[in-house]
Design a protein around this motif. Structure first.
Motif, short mmCIF file in Angstrom:
data_model
loop_
_atom_site.label_atom_id
_atom_site.label_comp_id
_atom_site.label_asym_id
_atom_site.label_seq_id
_atom_site.Cartn_x
_atom_site.Cartn_y
_atom_site.Cartn_z
N ILE A 65 0.85 -1.20 0.00
CA ILE A 65 0.00 0.00 0.00
C ILE A 65 0.88 1.25 0.00
CG2 ILE A 65 -1.59 1.37 1.41
CD1 ILE A 65 -2.75 -1.36 2.39
N HIS A 66 1.91 1.23 0.84
CA HIS A 66 2.81 2.39 0.92
C HIS A 66 3.53 2.61 -0.41
CE1 HIS A 66 5.58 5.23 2.86
NE2 HIS A 66 6.53 4.65 2.15
N LEU A 67 4.04 1.53 -1.01
CA LEU A 67 4.75 1.66 -2.28
C LEU A 67 3.86 2.27 -3.35
CD1 LEU A 67 6.57 -1.82 -2.45
CD2 LEU A 67 7.61 0.40 -1.92
N LEU A 68 2.62 1.80 -3.41
CA LEU A 68 1.71 2.25 -4.46
C LEU A 68 1.20 3.67 -4.21
CD1 LEU A 68 -0.34 -1.04 -4.99
CD2 LEU A 68 1.36 -0.07 -6.55
N THR A 69 0.87 3.99 -2.99
CA THR A 69 0.30 5.32 -2.72
C THR A 69 1.37 6.41 -2.78
OG1 THR A 69 0.51 4.93 -0.33
CG2 THR A 69 -1.63 4.45 -1.36
N THR A 70 2.62 6.07 -2.51
CA THR A 70 3.69 7.07 -2.59
C THR A 70 4.37 7.06 -3.95
OG1 THR A 70 5.38 5.55 -1.73
CG2 THR A 70 4.13 6.89 -0.12
#
Length: 247
Positions: free
Chosen positions: A51-56
């Motif tokens: 989630i962090h990789l995709l949202t950032t």
């Protein structure tokens, strides 16, 4: 197999079902040293990392240990925490253009990579939970065949695996896999420096394994070697290679 979000959704639902009410301290034999609580914490933490990789729109390596998972130090995840993270992951995957550039440890640096990777992360860890609870796992043949190709495509990029394969003494060796319940054959060639390549189709290898695609997938992941699998050729080579290649 194309609808990876649907697979993430169904596999998460099954994993949540399995761990709900199960003893958190139940050992997971296919992940030596882990309990069900540690399995859940790993899977849910991985979801939050992606989630962090995709949202950032991460363009540089960020590892899961560096992303907060919402748990207190030493705390383990439970079924509700796992389900909440998976729901958020699905929402992010479905709302992100698959072509979006994003860092990955594999060869494909796009959001599409992560949808497929998370699908098979869940398939394999759902199997881990079933094995821990004494249940017979099953992976549908088309899903397993695609999962084999996903794994083979990732092998050259998994540095922790290539380091081990470099020690296997198997340079130039070939391993042929033949699924008996779907259209799927693959030949793996072990190259120098631990780098393995593969090609689809029929070929003769130094060793060949025939059997259901689901059991071939679990063999490749080092989860189990089912009685349904037949080996032809150099079994010692196969065992040596699998011991080094398992994720």
């Amino acid at each position: 197999m194309k609808d990876y979000c649907a697979l993430v959704e169904s596999e998460t639902a099954r994993l949540v079902e399995l761990v709900t009410g199960a003893a958190p301290g139940t050992p997971v034999p296919s992940c030596p040293g882990w309990t069900l609580a540690e399995l859940v914490t790993h899977v849910g933490g991985t979801h939050r990392w992606v989630i962090h990789l995709l949202t950032t729109r991460a363009s540089e390596p960020i590892w899961s240990r560096d992303v907060p998972n919402g748990l207190a130090p030493g705390e383990s995840g439970d079924a509700a925490w796992l389900a909440a993270g998976a729901a958020r992951l699905l929402a992010v995957l479905r709302s992100t253009d698959p072509a979006t550039p994003v860092w990955s440890w594999g060869g494909d640096h796009s959001a599409a990579y992560w949808a497929r990777r998370m699908a098979y992360e869940l398939v394999v860890h759902r199997v881990d939970a079933e094995l821990a609870l004494g249940l017979e796992p099953a992976v549908p043949a088309p899903v397993a065949a695609d999962g084999i190709e996903e794994l083979l495509g990732n092998l050259p990029h998994a540095r922790w695996v290539t380091r081990r394969l470099a020690e296997a003494g198997a340079d130039g060796a070939t391993i042929h896999l033949h699924a008996t319940d779907t259209d799927g054959e693959w030949t793996i060639t072990q190259g120098p420096g631990g780098l393995a390549s593969w090609e689809p189709g029929h070929a003769k290898g130094d060793v060949a394994v025939r059997g259901p695609a689901g059991d071939l997938l679990l063999m490749m992941y080092g989860r189990r070697f089912a009685d349904t699998l037949a080996v032809f050729g150099d079994r010692d080579l196969l065992d040596r290679w699998l011991a080094k290649a398992a994720f």
